[in-house]
Design an enzyme around this catalytic site. Sequence first.
Site, PDB file in Angstrom:
ATOM      1  N   GLU A   7      -6.023   4.113  -7.372  1.00 31.23           N
ATOM      2  CA  GLU A   7      -7.137   4.808  -6.729  1.00 31.23           C
ATOM      3  C   GLU A   7      -8.191   5.190  -7.748  1.00 31.23           C
ATOM      4  O   GLU A   7      -8.842   4.313  -8.273  1.00 31.23           O
ATOM      5  CB  GLU A   7      -6.684   6.016  -5.900  1.00 31.23           C
ATOM      6  CG  GLU A   7      -7.454   6.162  -4.591  1.00 31.23           C
ATOM      7  CD  GLU A   7      -8.782   6.905  -4.680  1.00 31.23           C
ATOM      8  OE1 GLU A   7      -9.164   7.380  -5.762  1.00 31.23           O
ATOM      9  OE2 GLU A   7      -9.440   7.031  -3.644  1.00 31.23           O
ATOM     10  N   ARG A  20       0.838  -1.199   0.000  1.00 32.19           N
ATOM     11  CA  ARG A  20       0.000   0.000   0.000  1.00 32.19           C
ATOM     12  C   ARG A  20       0.875   1.251   0.000  1.00 32.19           C
ATOM     13  O   ARG A  20       1.929   1.296   0.642  1.00 32.19           O
ATOM     14  CB  ARG A  20      -0.877  -0.020   1.247  1.00 32.19           C
ATOM     15  CG  ARG A  20      -1.923   1.081   1.352  1.00 32.19           C
ATOM     16  CD  ARG A  20      -2.990   0.936   0.325  1.00 32.19           C
ATOM     17  NE  ARG A  20      -4.199   1.695   0.684  1.00 32.19           N
ATOM     18  CZ  ARG A  20      -5.129   2.044  -0.198  1.00 32.19           C
ATOM     19  NH1 ARG A  20      -4.997   1.709  -1.471  1.00 32.19           N
ATOM     20  NH2 ARG A  20      -6.202   2.711   0.185  1.00 32.19           N
ATOM     21  N   GLY A  63     -13.457  -1.934  -7.385  1.00 28.08           N
ATOM     22  CA  GLY A  63     -14.779  -1.377  -7.160  1.00 28.08           C
ATOM     23  C   GLY A  63     -14.908  -0.445  -5.971  1.00 28.08           C
ATOM     24  O   GLY A  63     -16.009  -0.228  -5.466  1.00 28.08           O
ATOM     25  N   GLY A  64     -13.795   0.107  -5.484  1.00 28.71           N
ATOM     26  CA  GLY A  64     -13.895   1.022  -4.359  1.00 28.71           C
ATOM     27  C   GLY A  64     -14.434   0.321  -3.128  1.00 28.71           C
ATOM     28  O   GLY A  64     -14.191  -0.870  -2.901  1.00 28.71           O
ATOM     29  N   SER A 117      -8.062   0.749   2.965  1.00 26.47           N
ATOM     30  CA  SER A 117      -8.519   0.243   1.681  1.00 26.47           C
ATOM     31  C   SER A 117      -9.703  -0.685   1.894  1.00 26.47           C
ATOM     32  O   SER A 117      -9.951  -1.153   3.012  1.00 26.47           O
ATOM     33  CB  SER A 117      -7.386  -0.514   0.989  1.00 26.47           C
ATOM     34  OG  SER A 117      -7.853  -1.222  -0.139  1.00 26.47           O
ATOM     35  N   SER A 118     -10.435  -0.962   0.823  1.00 29.37           N
ATOM     36  CA  SER A 118     -11.473  -1.995   0.842  1.00 29.37           C
ATOM     37  C   SER A 118     -11.060  -3.213   0.024  1.00 29.37           C
ATOM     38  O   SER A 118     -11.858  -4.149  -0.130  1.00 29.37           O
ATOM     39  CB  SER A 118     -12.787  -1.438   0.282  1.00 29.37           C
ATOM     40  OG  SER A 118     -13.307  -0.444   1.124  1.00 29.37           O
ATOM     41  N   ASP A 160      -7.898   8.210  -0.182  1.00 32.07           N
ATOM     42  CA  ASP A 160      -8.503   7.115   0.574  1.00 32.07           C
ATOM     43  C   ASP A 160      -8.468   7.380   2.076  1.00 32.07           C
ATOM     44  O   ASP A 160      -9.075   6.644   2.853  1.00 32.07           O
ATOM     45  CB  ASP A 160      -7.798   5.791   0.273  1.00 32.07           C
ATOM     46  CG  ASP A 160      -8.424   5.052  -0.905  1.00 32.07           C
ATOM     47  OD1 ASP A 160      -9.423   5.549  -1.445  1.00 32.07           O
ATOM     48  OD2 ASP A 160      -7.912   3.991  -1.283  1.00 32.07           O
ATOM     49  N   THR A 217      -9.236   0.125  -9.858  1.00 30.92           N
ATOM     50  CA  THR A 217      -8.456  -0.989  -9.333  1.00 30.92           C
ATOM     51  C   THR A 217      -8.532  -2.163 -10.292  1.00 30.92           C
ATOM     52  O   THR A 217      -9.348  -2.181 -11.205  1.00 30.92           O
ATOM     53  CB  THR A 217      -9.010  -1.354  -7.937  1.00 30.92           C
ATOM     54  OG1 THR A 217      -8.938  -0.200  -7.094  1.00 30.92           O
ATOM     55  CG2 THR A 217      -8.285  -2.494  -7.271  1.00 30.92           C
TER      56      THR A 217
END
Length: 596
Positions: A431, A118, A498-499, A475-476, A451, A411
């Site tokens: 992002e 990350r 997909g966020g 993050s997701s 984010d 992503t």
Amino acid sequence: MSSRPMSPRPLIALLFAASLSACSHLPPAGPVATLEPEGASGYQEKDGWFTKKEMVVAANPLAAEAGALMLKRGGSAVDAAIATQMVLTLVEPQSSGIGGGAFFMHFDGRTVQAFDGRETAPAAVDEKLFLQADGSPMSFYDAVIGGRAVGVPGVLRMLEDVHRQHGRLPWAALFEPAIRLAEEGFPVSARLHTLLMREQALKQDPVAAAYFYDASGQPRPVGFLLRNPELAVTLRTVAAQGAQAFYNGDIARAIVAKVRGHASNPGAMSEQDLAGYRAKERAPLCSDYKLWRLCGMPPPSSGAITVAQMLGMLAHFDLRALAPDDNGVQPQAVHLFAEAGRLAYADRNRYLADPDFAPLPGGGMPLLDQRYLAQRAALIGERSMGTATAGTPPGMQLAWGSDRSPELPSTSHMSVVDARGNALAMTTTIENAFGARQMVAGFLLNNQLTDFSMLPADEHGPIANRVQPGKRPRSSMAPTLVFEKDSGKFVMAIGSPGGSAIINYVAKTLVGTMEWGLNVQQAISLPNFGSRNGPTELELGRTSPALADALRAKGHEVTVEEQTSGLHGIMRMNIHGEDMWFGGADPRREGIAAGE
């Protein structure tokens, strides 16, 4: 979902597909939202792919084929992933690349590992990074475009670390397909062209404008042979000298100059920030669900914890009885899924952030305490609760505020298995679509710092996911490896872009395979649905007005919107007594599976 023969429910799948087709031209059943990380570019049904030995599933055919080539040459799953990522940098620049970061789950036949690549916040930023003079937060896109939101890229350092442990082919060999395509050119895909048509801010960067658009400002057409000699030079340098050549020297100086030199929205990154970046190996977060064990990324990703919370709550209901029928997804299934999502997202927004800055008691495992999840599940009734509040798991009396910032990452996800029993799931990102819209040395820079929460605190206290120097934004991303709980046998790798909706996309696919007996392609192809503790979201063109009406009757506020997942998975299937690999690629994107 196991090594035993599976029932893919062919009749249900056929009827389900027919019902979707019948409703695909119907008008939306409610207001349509537009805040998607990446726009939709069509839907093309896919049947899935079988192989006997090895497989790569990735978001672009050229990238998947590059990874498969490494496997054919005797490379490991890690070798294939690196080659795939380098090609994605070139052919899917809107989604990921060496200017961004990634999370990487790996299984070597014995041990599960989690690697954190990350991005980090520069040392010179503080929690006021996205605040205006009056203390209010900047608008999302004002923050995104330029250098302000660029985090220190992590993907190359992480991939090099993983390669040292699990690579079989020489590092330099893994760059050959991407270098060749960058020099000789690749045909612009329909998806890239569609997103360029909708994009406006990218043209503000002269370098990106000259590359992606013609002299009249029109995007390169589908099939146009796009060459990127600057990226070829960058990749040759990194191939020959290792990741260190990216984090020091000419490439690092070019990145810093681009970030700090933006005319209206400069950033604070320094050469020292790049030189000091380190990827991290973290303890994987594993949890049990009925017959299976799921392993994913711990914080700073919220993906594994939130997916596990949802499944832990849903285990208290008979989902198997709610499998899709002749009319498609059953309203009660969506109701339960959305309510579990509300509760899990409420906890996510309160507690989860970079654990090096916002430590979680017990590593976050109290959030997965079975008694706690049973209490949360008991809150799910026959009517929607609307907006859920965060709970208080045992030992987690933390006075954090709630992060309400948008999360719109662009992503990509890949899943890989090799002939030696290695498997991986890697989710990789810059992002937002096209990141910060800043191109340097042939690649796009991320805008990962958005984010973070744009506000540092609310009425409940400081927000765990606020901006801090050296911190990694929450993050997701949810790269997930699934095993048989009793035998430990690997059975599936899955993940998605997909966020913040990634969590719902992955959880939906897991429910489809583990509860409804679908193969991974059928589960990926299910309509997307769920709630992120706001409206209940249904996928435009893939769900019927009757479903929306049934949910409204249960008190749901319903929105119908594009939900451009990019789920890519591989599962083990037993066909006539023989174990084989079956790959699924999202019909909403252009990915495929490749291998032997």
